[in-house]
Design a protein around this motif. Sequence first.
Motif, mmCIF file in Angstrom:
data_model
loop_
_atom_site.group_PDB
_atom_site.id
_atom_site.type_symbol
_atom_site.label_atom_id
_atom_site.label_comp_id
_atom_site.label_asym_id
_atom_site.label_seq_id
_atom_site.Cartn_x
_atom_site.Cartn_y
_atom_site.Cartn_z
ATOM 1 N N PHE A 8 0.820 -1.210 0.000
ATOM 2 C CA PHE A 8 0.000 0.000 0.000
ATOM 3 C C PHE A 8 0.854 1.260 0.000
ATOM 4 N N ASP A 9 0.508 2.199 -0.851
ATOM 5 C CA ASP A 9 0.925 3.583 -0.703
ATOM 6 C C ASP A 9 0.050 4.166 0.413
ATOM 7 N N LEU A 105 0.473 -7.941 4.068
ATOM 8 C CA LEU A 105 0.355 -6.527 3.726
ATOM 9 C C LEU A 105 1.644 -5.785 4.071
ATOM 10 N N PHE A 106 2.025 -4.864 3.179
ATOM 11 C CA PHE A 106 3.241 -4.091 3.349
ATOM 12 C C PHE A 106 2.949 -2.635 2.968
ATOM 13 N N CYS A 128 -1.707 -3.436 10.793
ATOM 14 C CA CYS A 128 -2.013 -4.519 9.852
ATOM 15 C C CYS A 128 -0.813 -4.881 8.985
ATOM 16 N N PHE A 129 0.163 -3.967 8.879
ATOM 17 C CA PHE A 129 1.285 -4.191 7.973
ATOM 18 C C PHE A 129 2.381 -5.016 8.636
ATOM 19 N N ARG A 130 2.940 -5.922 7.868
ATOM 20 C CA ARG A 130 4.095 -6.682 8.349
ATOM 21 C C ARG A 130 5.333 -5.799 8.408
ATOM 22 N N GLN A 154 11.630 -6.508 1.517
ATOM 23 C CA GLN A 154 10.857 -6.771 2.730
ATOM 24 C C GLN A 154 9.841 -7.880 2.502
ATOM 25 N N VAL A 155 9.199 -7.842 1.341
ATOM 26 C CA VAL A 155 8.227 -8.886 1.026
ATOM 27 C C VAL A 155 8.923 -10.247 0.990
ATOM 28 N N ARG A 156 10.049 -10.288 0.288
ATOM 29 C CA ARG A 156 10.765 -11.559 0.154
ATOM 30 C C ARG A 156 11.354 -12.029 1.480
ATOM 31 N N ALA A 157 11.678 -11.095 2.374
ATOM 32 C CA ALA A 157 12.209 -11.458 3.683
ATOM 33 C C ALA A 157 11.189 -12.235 4.508
ATOM 34 N N CYS A 158 9.907 -12.042 4.170
ATOM 35 C CA CYS A 158 8.841 -12.792 4.851
ATOM 36 C C CYS A 158 8.581 -14.129 4.166
#
Length: 203
Positions: A8-9, A105-106, A128-130, A154-158
Amino acid sequence: MTIRAVVFDFGGVLFDWSPHHLYRKLIADDHERQWFLDTICTQAWNTEQDAGRTLADATRTLIDQYPCHETLIQAYYERWHEMLRGPLPEGVAILNALHAAHMPLFGLTNWSAETFPYARAHYPFLQCFRNIVVSGELKLIKPDPAIYHASLAQVRACRISAPQKWCLSMTWPAISTPPSRWVGRAFTMCRPSIPPHDCVSWA
């Protein structure tokens, strides 16, 4: 297409932010207020703080240039929270629906590192954001390719991974450079006007 994560922006998607919300209280005349925001406390000037410049340095530099407007310039960050009118219901409804559906969610936002803690403290939906990439913290700013790669990392780190277009980017419609240009097919851009139940169906 299977969406495995949503980025999300914030401005224009989750938050109603505008300097006009404050300066309507300080400058009654519409034309005078617009001139002030177009000429002195400009969006380009504010963007430098989003990119990491300190608020104190930005304020001092501008007052040195326009000393006769010192009070109005000082108000920009002293009363910054008054520019943040609050959440945008449609965007937050999408966020909450996706969170309820257990979608990862990021966040990715151009925001000063000094003012973002106010948002964290006052808007619980940010929990709500990781992870959230804040431009002022990294001293990177959209559309610099590096900030999109930081978000993707960050997404890939999860440990979220999938081929081709798998990360949906909920962004302000006026964005001029879609993130897919910088990170290949990982991002698909989407406007925040989609009904929440449609977003959940993509999961």
